[in-house]
Design an enzyme around this catalytic site. Structure first.
Site, PDB file in Angstrom:
ATOM      1  N   GLU A 329       0.825  -1.201   0.000  1.00 14.87           N
ATOM      2  CA  GLU A 329       0.000   0.000   0.000  1.00 14.87           C
ATOM      3  C   GLU A 329       0.866   1.261   0.000  1.00 14.87           C
ATOM      4  OE1 GLU A 329      -3.897  -1.184   2.617  1.00 14.87           O
ATOM      5  OE2 GLU A 329      -2.136  -0.490   3.703  1.00 14.87           O
ATOM      6  N   CYS A 330       0.697   2.119  -0.980  1.00 15.47           N
ATOM      7  CA  CYS A 330       1.325   3.432  -1.058  1.00 15.47           C
ATOM      8  C   CYS A 330       2.841   3.323  -0.886  1.00 15.47           C
ATOM      9  CB  CYS A 330       0.705   4.387  -0.042  1.00 15.47           C
ATOM     10  SG  CYS A 330       1.009   6.129  -0.448  1.00 15.47           S
ATOM     11  N   GLY A 331       3.388   3.628   0.281  1.00 18.90           N
ATOM     12  CA  GLY A 331       4.825   3.465   0.472  1.00 18.90           C
ATOM     13  C   GLY A 331       5.282   2.046   0.216  1.00 18.90           C
ATOM     14  N   SER A 420      -1.125  -0.853  -4.656  1.00 18.82           N
ATOM     15  CA  SER A 420      -1.856   0.366  -5.002  1.00 18.82           C
ATOM     16  C   SER A 420      -1.407   1.503  -4.104  1.00 18.82           C
ATOM     17  CB  SER A 420      -3.362   0.151  -4.851  1.00 18.82           C
ATOM     18  OG  SER A 420      -4.082   1.342  -5.113  1.00 18.82           O
TER      19      SER A 420
END
Length: 439
Positions: A329-331, A420
């Site tokens: 997720e993200c990072g 994502s």
């Protein structure tokens, strides 16, 4: 349906930057020092303010968002807190009436009285006019009291207090003192774990608050749990209920991977998953596991350390190649790519789980609530990042933004890896969330 009463305030302001977090933290620490049990919540999907507020109150801080959580989840969390707390504080988001749903909407829906925090540094009697405007803008919002931030002196505080019209309570003030400021960076406050002097700052904030604080508790609000379910939506491990019993989930957790909703961990624990935390920055190897979760955080601030973890890169690629579940997720997505560059263009090799690269930008690249329809089911969450990613892979889904905003994040899938920029809120659909990590 059961109902529990507890003194409560939603701490809001005319705008961001007025001092909501400082006042909430000061109040929480001050009341704790009076021997009260304080539970604090954060309106909206923010990760960083809750870290500071957890240290201030001594209890986990959960997110409350009528859309991301759903009303039943929000009510269940507040009801549970009211059963054990002497005071509930909910820090709002942005200005009182900003956004959809706004902090004002949350206050009305849940019957929360409002504390308006106003930066009084450049005003005197106009402070009262601004407070009156906030109190009268919507007749269904109950503004109980006002607090001032950045006052210049005791006399200045008295002028602000005297400016308030009848019906608005003076609840306290904080001084204009740079030593009391909570440090910030590009995503908001610096994470609590990186502030060595945080407890000293919180104690100083509480001391400053005590100088002008109202000693009376706010009015009690009624918190009902209409469904009678727990905040984990009644999820329990067992046959036919997406049990994770015996499933070992390795979760990266350190300064580079620190964006973890406590509610998400609760969902995994309620399903009997075995959580195995590890720190990529500290050199921890990937634990023996059946699934891996790489949450968001600040990988861009630790490029050298993360790039040097070639042993971890290989272990993650082996895990992925074996068809085992992995959520990035993200990072976590940025770390999963082949390369990541900081704002100065310094580029370092990352884990290479997903073809592509990313670079940090000077301006926000993604912001807003998100909903994604995945093969496992619909999940809600949010996005907030400065990175632009060029992923050389097709997206299996694209998020929608409930407010019509421009941020609509792609979700990438390669075998059992899901990646994502979206930070998923597991309680929005616990079964779908668990299926992302089930072997």
């Amino acid at each position: 349906m059961s109902t529990q009463h507890c003194p409560a305030l939603l701490v809001s302001a005319p705008a961001s930057g007025q001092g909501k977090t400082s006042v909430t933290a000061a109040m929480a620490r001050w009341h704790v020092r009076q021997g009260r049990q304080v539970r604090v919540f954060k309106a909206g999907p923010d990760f960083l303010d809750p870290m500071v507020l957890e240290r201030a109150s001594g209890a986990p801080v959960y997110q409350l968002d009528l859309w991301m959580n759903g009303e039943a989840d929000v009510r269940a969390r507040l009801h549970a807190a009211a059963c054990e707390a002497d005071l509930i504080l909910v820090e709002g988001v942005m200005g009182l009436f900003d956004g959809a749903p706004s902090s004002a909407d949350l206050a009305v829906q849940l019957g929360l009285p409002v504390l308006a925090v106003i930066d009084g540094s450049a005003m005197a009697q106009t402070f009262g006019a601004l407070a009156l405007g906030l109190a009268r803008y919507r007749s269904d919002v109950h503004v109980h009291g006002v607090a001032a931030n950045r006052v210049g002196s005791d006399y200045h505080a008295s002028l602000l207090a005297q400016s308030l019209p009848d019906g608005l309570q003076w609840l306290g003030a904080l001084p204009r003192d740079p030593t009391l400021a909570l440090p910030e960076r590009h995503l908001g406050l610096v994470p609590a774990g990186e502030m060595d002097s945080l407890d000293a700052t919180l104690d100083a904030l509480a001391d400053a608050w005590a100088r002008h604080a109202s000693t009376a508790l706010p009015p009690a609000a009624a918190f009902s749990n209409a469904t009678g379910e727990s905040a984990q939506s009644g999820l329990e491990a067992g046959p036919g209920n997406e049990s994770m019993a015996g499933v070992r989930v390795a979760i990266a957790r350190d300064d580079a991977f620190c964006f973890l909703y406590p509610a998400n961990l609760d969902v995994l624990r309620a399903a009997a998953a075995e959580l195995r935390f590890f720190s990529p920055l500290a050199g921890d190897p990937l634990p023996e596991c059946d699934a891996v979760w790489l949450p968001g955080g600040y990988p861009e601030l630790h490029l050298g350390a993360l790039s040097a973890r070639t042993d971890l890169h290989m272990a993650l690629r082996t895990h992925h190649g074996a068809g085992k579940p992995l959520l990035a997720e993200c990072g976590g997505l940025l770390f999963a790519l082949e390369a990541l560059a900081d704002r100065d263009g310094v580029t370092r090799r990352m884990a290479g789980l997903l073809p592509g690269h990313a670079r940090l930008q000077p301006r926000l690249a993604g912001l807003g609530l998100q909903e994604v329809l995945l093969p496992e089911g619909a999940l809600r969450g949010h996005t907030f990042h400065y990175a632009m990613a060029d992923v050389v892979a097709p997206a299996i889904a694209t998020a929608t933004n409930p407010n019509g905003g421009p941020s609509r994040e792609a979700v990438f899938r390669d075998r059992r890896m899901t990646a994502s920029f979206v930070h998923f809120y597991f309680p929005s659909n616990p079964i779908a969330a668990l299926r992302l990590l089930q072997p």
